[in-house]
Design an enzyme around this catalytic site. Structure first.
Site, PDB file in Angstrom:
ATOM      1  N   CYS A  78      58.779 -27.897   0.598  1.00 66.91           N
ATOM      2  CA  CYS A  78      59.066 -28.946   1.576  1.00 66.91           C
ATOM      3  C   CYS A  78      58.676 -28.524   2.989  1.00 66.91           C
ATOM      4  O   CYS A  78      58.746 -29.336   3.905  1.00 66.91           O
ATOM      5  CB  CYS A  78      60.546 -29.326   1.522  1.00 66.91           C
ATOM      6  SG  CYS A  78      60.788 -31.053   1.037  1.00 66.91           S
ATOM      7  N   LYS A 125      55.943 -30.738   4.354  1.00 69.16           N
ATOM      8  CA  LYS A 125      56.264 -32.158   4.518  1.00 69.16           C
ATOM      9  C   LYS A 125      55.807 -32.661   5.889  1.00 69.16           C
ATOM     10  O   LYS A 125      55.773 -31.908   6.866  1.00 69.16           O
ATOM     11  CB  LYS A 125      57.776 -32.339   4.379  1.00 69.16           C
ATOM     12  CG  LYS A 125      58.259 -33.768   4.248  1.00 69.16           C
ATOM     13  CD  LYS A 125      59.759 -33.779   4.024  1.00 69.16           C
ATOM     14  CE  LYS A 125      60.291 -35.202   3.892  1.00 69.16           C
ATOM     15  NZ  LYS A 125      59.944 -35.800   2.605  1.00 69.16           N
ATOM     16  N   ASP A 161      67.583 -41.858  -0.056  1.00 68.16           N
ATOM     17  CA  ASP A 161      66.991 -40.878  -0.959  1.00 68.16           C
ATOM     18  C   ASP A 161      66.208 -41.527  -2.088  1.00 68.16           C
ATOM     19  O   ASP A 161      65.262 -40.940  -2.608  1.00 68.16           O
ATOM     20  CB  ASP A 161      68.081 -39.967  -1.534  1.00 68.16           C
ATOM     21  CG  ASP A 161      68.692 -39.074  -0.468  1.00 68.16           C
ATOM     22  OD1 ASP A 161      67.973 -38.207   0.054  1.00 68.16           O
ATOM     23  OD2 ASP A 161      69.877 -39.260  -0.149  1.00 68.16           O
ATOM     24  N   ASP A 195      58.747 -37.305  -5.638  1.00 72.46           N
ATOM     25  CA  ASP A 195      58.577 -36.104  -4.814  1.00 72.46           C
ATOM     26  C   ASP A 195      57.459 -35.269  -5.404  1.00 72.46           C
ATOM     27  O   ASP A 195      57.254 -35.269  -6.622  1.00 72.46           O
ATOM     28  CB  ASP A 195      59.854 -35.244  -4.803  1.00 72.46           C
ATOM     29  CG  ASP A 195      60.769 -35.563  -3.636  1.00 72.46           C
ATOM     30  OD1 ASP A 195      60.334 -35.385  -2.487  1.00 72.46           O
ATOM     31  OD2 ASP A 195      61.914 -35.987  -3.882  1.00 72.46           O
ATOM     32  N   ASP A 223      70.658 -35.278  -0.187  1.00 70.02           N
ATOM     33  CA  ASP A 223      70.310 -33.885  -0.472  1.00 70.02           C
ATOM     34  C   ASP A 223      69.551 -33.340   0.723  1.00 70.02           C
ATOM     35  O   ASP A 223      68.782 -34.046   1.379  1.00 70.02           O
ATOM     36  CB  ASP A 223      69.510 -33.735  -1.769  1.00 70.02           C
ATOM     37  CG  ASP A 223      68.200 -34.503  -1.768  1.00 70.02           C
ATOM     38  OD1 ASP A 223      68.096 -35.521  -1.063  1.00 70.02           O
ATOM     39  OD2 ASP A 223      67.276 -34.084  -2.478  1.00 70.02           O
TER      40      ASP A 223
END
Length: 342
Positions: A24, A27, A54, A71, A230
């Site tokens: 991540c 990102k 989310d 994702d 999260d």
């Protein structure tokens, strides 16, 4: 040396940039992403909620709900089995955060150029691990797509189901306490690992936690939380801010209560950071103590739940009885999205 002459737009920034992080840490920043998503249409028909949480929430014909999220992660370690495990846990986090039961998943794989034999072996091992992780969370792998590319990338599109309206980031209430299930600092550790600066035992310990499913934690938190998310690419501060802004609250975070991966504090103090950290810091303002780890992008990060104060002790006890850990890291008050660290 700096290049002479006129350069194409953005060329100098690319030349000056640090190597791109994996996970991540690669990102796109929250501010840039928000601009790109601003043109997406408002939810309609069976779509209850879309961009901004989310997962999207879909209303089913029997009155129940389905959630869906996607994702993918750029490889952060040279171990495709562990990378698959972490990518699956990372994707499942969005479903758990909605208080939903994971249902099915599609996998998207980009493998580096390699021989046909190696392709077959690599894809078989990735599929095996993905199936194992998804099954342990009560979900099933039902297909996917593969291509060849410059580097390993693994992603999942996951659905989940829930009888009642799923949890969102906008349901938190004044007086709630924030419970976090995992340490922060994975971005710093992985950035240091790329540069050969991390302690191997710290890297191994972080990866071990990142690869563990959180279905038990989700089952304990889901029924009592007013809101849940999260903690991933935008860092702890970014995700707390999203909850506060959506719920019209302020948050007081307690530095000493926030769990940190072993080695992350030392590395951060030495100036090590993920390439996304400065962007996260710019996108989210925090008053009080300065702590760059609040902006560290997490991969397969912990669940963050806003829980009524009267229920917090019993929640922590229930987590402990099931071999899990929860940390009360702060509280929420009426406000406008302000974060304070003390």
């Amino acid at each position: 040396p700096k290049p002479d002459g006129q350069l194409a737009v953005g060329a100098l920034e690319i030349l000056d940039a640090k190597p791109l992080c994996g996970g991540c840490g690669a990102k796109v920043g929250r501010g840039v992403l928000a601009q790109a998503l601003s043109t997406i249409a408002e939810p309609s028909k069976d779509v209850v909620t879309g961009v901004g949480d989310d997962a999207a929430v879909l209303r089913q014909s029997d009155g129940s709900f389905q959630v869906i999220s996607t994702d993918h992660l750029r490889g952060l370690i040279n171990d495709h089995a562990m990378m698959t495990r972490i990518a699956a846990v990372h994707a499942l986090g969005d479903i758990w955060a909605m208080g939903a039961q994971p249902q099915v998943a599609l996998i998207s794989i980009v493998v580096p150029h390699m021989s046909a034999n190696l392709q077959a072996r690599t894809l078989f091992e990735i599929s095996q691990v993905a199936t194992e992780v998804l099954n342990s969370a009560g979900a099933q792998l039902v297909g996917g797509h593969t291509t060849m590319g410059a580097e390993l990338t693994i992603g999942f599109t996951v659905t989940g189901v829930r009888d009642s309206m799923p949890l969102t980031v906008s349901g938190a209430k004044a007086g709630d306490l924030l419970i976090l299930t995992r340490p922060i600092g994975s971005g710093v550790i992985m950035a240091a690992d790329m540069a050969g600066q991390a302690d191997g035992s710290d890297v191994a310990a972080a990866l071990n936690i990142m690869g563990q499913v959180q279905n038990v934690e989700a089952a304990v938190l889901g029924p009592v939380a007013n809101a849940m998310t999260d903690v991933t690419g935008f860092g702890l501060a970014g995700h707390v801010h999203a909850m506060c802004k959506s719920s019209q609250l302020d948050a007081d975070l307690w530095q000493d209560a926030i769990p940190i991966y072993a080695g992350a504090r030392t590395l951060s103090s030495a100036g090590v950071s993920s390439v996304l950290m400065p962007t996260n810091r710019k996108d989210t303002q925090v008053k009080g103590i300065e702590d760059e780890l609040l902006f560290d992008p997490q991969t397969a990060g912990g669940l963050l739940a806003a829980v009524p104060e009267k229920s917090s002790e019993s929640v922590l006890e229930a987590l402990a009885l099931k071999g899990c850990v929860g940390h009360v890291i702060g509280g929420l008050t009426e406000g406008t999205g302000l974060l304070r660290l003390s």
